[in-house]
Scaffold this motif. Sequence first.
Motif, mmCIF file in Angstrom:
data_model
loop_
_atom_site.group_PDB
_atom_site.id
_atom_site.type_symbol
_atom_site.label_atom_id
_atom_site.label_comp_id
_atom_site.label_asym_id
_atom_site.label_seq_id
_atom_site.Cartn_x
_atom_site.Cartn_y
_atom_site.Cartn_z
ATOM 1 N N ALA A 215 110.611 76.450 52.476
ATOM 2 C CA ALA A 215 109.585 76.235 51.455
ATOM 3 C C ALA A 215 108.988 77.557 51.003
ATOM 4 C CB ALA A 215 108.485 75.320 52.006
ATOM 5 N N ALA A 216 108.810 78.491 51.931
ATOM 6 C CA ALA A 216 108.234 79.797 51.590
ATOM 7 C C ALA A 216 109.176 80.598 50.702
ATOM 8 C CB ALA A 216 107.934 80.583 52.858
ATOM 9 N N GLN A 217 110.469 80.462 50.920
ATOM 10 C CA GLN A 217 111.439 81.204 50.112
ATOM 11 C C GLN A 217 111.458 80.747 48.661
ATOM 12 O OE1 GLN A 217 114.965 80.572 52.454
ATOM 13 N NE2 GLN A 217 114.615 82.376 53.733
ATOM 14 N N LYS A 218 111.035 79.494 48.422
ATOM 15 C CA LYS A 218 110.968 78.990 47.048
ATOM 16 C C LYS A 218 109.744 79.518 46.316
ATOM 17 C CE LYS A 218 113.395 74.660 48.055
ATOM 18 N NZ LYS A 218 113.279 73.176 48.082
ATOM 19 N N GLY A 219 108.683 79.831 47.099
ATOM 20 C CA GLY A 219 107.456 80.336 46.496
ATOM 21 C C GLY A 219 107.515 81.830 46.298
ATOM 22 N N LYS A 220 106.355 82.390 45.955
ATOM 23 C CA LYS A 220 106.277 83.823 45.696
ATOM 24 C C LYS A 220 105.232 84.454 46.619
ATOM 25 C CE LYS A 220 107.518 83.515 40.785
ATOM 26 N NZ LYS A 220 107.089 83.812 39.407
ATOM 27 N N GLY A 221 105.471 85.708 46.959
ATOM 28 C CA GLY A 221 104.481 86.468 47.705
ATOM 29 C C GLY A 221 104.322 86.084 49.158
ATOM 30 N N LYS A 222 105.342 85.487 49.775
ATOM 31 C CA LYS A 222 105.232 85.094 51.176
ATOM 32 C C LYS A 222 106.356 85.705 52.006
ATOM 33 C CE LYS A 222 103.124 80.732 49.822
ATOM 34 N NZ LYS A 222 103.263 79.265 49.764
ATOM 35 N N GLY A 223 106.846 86.844 51.571
ATOM 36 C CA GLY A 223 107.978 87.467 52.242
ATOM 37 C C GLY A 223 107.687 87.845 53.673
ATOM 38 N N LYS A 224 106.555 88.507 53.920
ATOM 39 C CA LYS A 224 106.241 88.976 55.269
ATOM 40 C C LYS A 224 106.022 87.815 56.219
ATOM 41 C CE LYS A 224 103.116 92.005 57.842
ATOM 42 N NZ LYS A 224 101.948 92.898 57.775
ATOM 43 N N GLU A 225 105.301 86.794 55.770
ATOM 44 C CA GLU A 225 105.061 85.636 56.612
ATOM 45 C C GLU A 225 106.370 84.922 56.958
ATOM 46 O OE1 GLU A 225 103.424 86.643 53.898
ATOM 47 O OE2 GLU A 225 101.695 85.353 53.522
ATOM 48 N N ALA A 226 107.248 84.779 55.960
ATOM 49 C CA ALA A 226 108.527 84.100 56.185
ATOM 50 C C ALA A 226 109.397 84.880 57.161
ATOM 51 C CB ALA A 226 109.256 83.905 54.863
ATOM 52 N N VAL A 227 109.390 86.202 57.056
ATOM 53 C CA VAL A 227 110.193 87.042 57.957
ATOM 54 C C VAL A 227 109.688 86.903 59.393
ATOM 55 C CG1 VAL A 227 110.730 89.425 58.574
ATOM 56 C CG2 VAL A 227 110.905 88.693 56.205
ATOM 57 N N THR A 228 108.365 86.878 59.563
ATOM 58 C CA THR A 228 107.780 86.726 60.906
ATOM 59 C C THR A 228 108.234 85.424 61.559
ATOM 60 O OG1 THR A 228 105.818 87.996 60.264
ATOM 61 C CG2 THR A 228 105.625 86.589 62.199
ATOM 62 N N VAL A 229 108.162 84.337 60.804
ATOM 63 C CA VAL A 229 108.538 83.029 61.339
ATOM 64 C C VAL A 229 110.044 82.947 61.559
ATOM 65 C CG1 VAL A 229 108.539 80.542 60.901
ATOM 66 C CG2 VAL A 229 106.554 81.918 60.270
ATOM 67 N N LYS A 230 110.820 83.483 60.629
ATOM 68 C CA LYS A 230 112.283 83.449 60.752
ATOM 69 C C LYS A 230 112.747 84.217 61.986
ATOM 70 C CE LYS A 230 116.522 84.264 58.108
ATOM 71 N NZ LYS A 230 117.101 84.798 56.850
ATOM 72 N N THR A 231 112.121 85.358 62.241
ATOM 73 C CA THR A 231 112.472 86.147 63.434
ATOM 74 C C THR A 231 112.183 85.366 64.704
ATOM 75 O OG1 THR A 231 111.941 88.201 62.254
ATOM 76 C CG2 THR A 231 112.057 88.314 64.652
ATOM 77 N N LEU A 232 111.036 84.680 64.735
ATOM 78 C CA LEU A 232 110.696 83.866 65.904
ATOM 79 C C LEU A 232 111.695 82.737 66.087
ATOM 80 C CD1 LEU A 232 108.851 83.085 68.220
ATOM 81 C CD2 LEU A 232 107.356 81.919 66.583
ATOM 82 N N VAL A 233 112.098 82.094 65.006
ATOM 83 C CA VAL A 233 113.089 81.007 65.078
ATOM 84 C C VAL A 233 114.394 81.520 65.682
ATOM 85 C CG1 VAL A 233 114.541 79.453 63.716
ATOM 86 C CG2 VAL A 233 112.112 79.650 63.193
ATOM 87 N N GLU A 234 114.829 82.676 65.259
ATOM 88 C CA GLU A 234 116.078 83.250 65.770
ATOM 89 C C GLU A 234 115.998 83.503 67.271
ATOM 90 O OE1 GLU A 234 116.571 86.689 63.378
ATOM 91 O OE2 GLU A 234 117.338 85.587 61.626
ATOM 92 N N ARG A 235 114.840 84.037 67.731
ATOM 93 C CA ARG A 235 114.685 84.293 69.168
ATOM 94 C C ARG A 235 114.645 82.979 69.958
ATOM 95 N NH1 ARG A 235 114.882 88.509 66.799
ATOM 96 N NH2 ARG A 235 117.026 87.781 66.902
ATOM 97 N N ILE A 236 114.015 81.951 69.393
ATOM 98 C CA ILE A 236 113.961 80.645 70.066
ATOM 99 C C ILE A 236 115.364 80.072 70.218
ATOM 100 C CG2 ILE A 236 113.157 78.264 69.884
ATOM 101 C CD1 ILE A 236 110.696 79.333 68.387
ATOM 102 N N GLU A 237 116.152 80.148 69.153
ATOM 103 C CA GLU A 237 117.510 79.607 69.196
ATOM 104 C C GLU A 237 118.384 80.391 70.175
ATOM 105 O OE1 GLU A 237 118.087 77.623 64.794
ATOM 106 O OE2 GLU A 237 118.487 79.764 65.021
ATOM 107 N N GLU A 238 118.184 81.697 70.248
ATOM 108 C CA GLU A 238 118.938 82.510 71.205
ATOM 109 C C GLU A 238 118.567 82.130 72.637
ATOM 110 O OE1 GLU A 238 118.133 86.546 70.237
ATOM 111 O OE2 GLU A 238 119.211 86.487 68.328
ATOM 112 N N SER A 239 117.272 81.865 72.873
ATOM 113 C CA SER A 239 116.840 81.458 74.211
ATOM 114 C C SER A 239 117.374 80.075 74.571
ATOM 115 C CB SER A 239 115.305 81.454 74.290
ATOM 116 O OG SER A 239 114.816 82.730 74.613
ATOM 117 N N ALA A 240 117.422 79.185 73.571
ATOM 118 C CA ALA A 240 117.978 77.851 73.823
ATOM 119 C C ALA A 240 119.446 77.954 74.221
ATOM 120 C CB ALA A 240 117.817 76.986 72.575
#
Length: 322
Positions: A215-240
């Motif tokens: 949803a953030a990627q469709k909007g504007k001006g939320k790049g930093k927030e989206a990157v923060t959450v995406k990085t956390l998702v990647e680490r969670i999936e790696e831990s799983a």
Amino acid sequence: MKNSASELYTMNHSAAYQHAFNYIRQLAILLRNSLKVKSKEAYKQVYNWQFVHCVDFWTIVLGRACSRMREAERGSESELRPLIYPLVQITLGAIKLVPNARSYPYHMHLARSILHLMQHTNTYVPLAPSLLPILTAQLASSSAPKASTIRPLDFETTLRVPQQYLKTRVYAEGVVEEASFLLAEYLTSGPVQGSVGFPEIVVPVVAAMRRAVKAAQKGKGKGKEAVTVKTLVERIEESAKWVDDKRRGISFGPGRMQEIEAWETGVKIEETPLGKYVRVLRKAREKQRKLIERASLTPYYLNYTDTTFQAREGEDEIIEED
């Protein structure tokens, strides 16, 4: 004061139970009245610093009394352990009472208290449903955050967000950073990351965060927030995947609890991808905190021993960005 008082309460668990029960009951009564009346004045009985510090104090007491090490030394469970459930229920109820953006710092204060309780008593608490709305609301917003020159909000000393911070980039980035860190801390706690069922536990968490990032990627001006959450998702999936690979060779089923507990005790959380990520976050936050403290110190203080002005510690050091 909290630490000193918690030591006194843990000297005699039976006597402490009566005090703790009465005080936690008072917290429950305040929350119940707020749920019934649903007025601004009733909410103020719960949404205040006194309530936050009371919850935090009793989590410290229960965390100290019901820790694995303390109970192993005693040879039995603490008499205070039955109070963990009602305290957690009260805390989660207070978080849900007023779910608006101005109350996010309050919610995160209570979440930190629950995290402390989880980490010390090895008690599983479903905290993700309380943290995910804070995180996803900033990414799912249809409007782009407004630019602002106000200083970043200090979440440690804030209970209710000033009106001028709402819908600003400064607040959006701060909320996402703080909520992401708390969620990462929660997922790396012993009852979650150390569980044999970790890959299954994080399925709804990852799904909700991926929807928010999309949803953030469709909007504007939320790049930093989206990157923060995406990085956390990647680490969670790696831990799983790490836990899934580690449990692939086990030969016991869900009914053999002793073997499950032995397996979970052997999990080294700090070696998981998420554990390493959280360790880096902690170091970065600690470094940032020290920089802020040095920058905010006044250059001199009066030393009454020799009636001369002495330089504060760190005055002559140059703060460099790296």
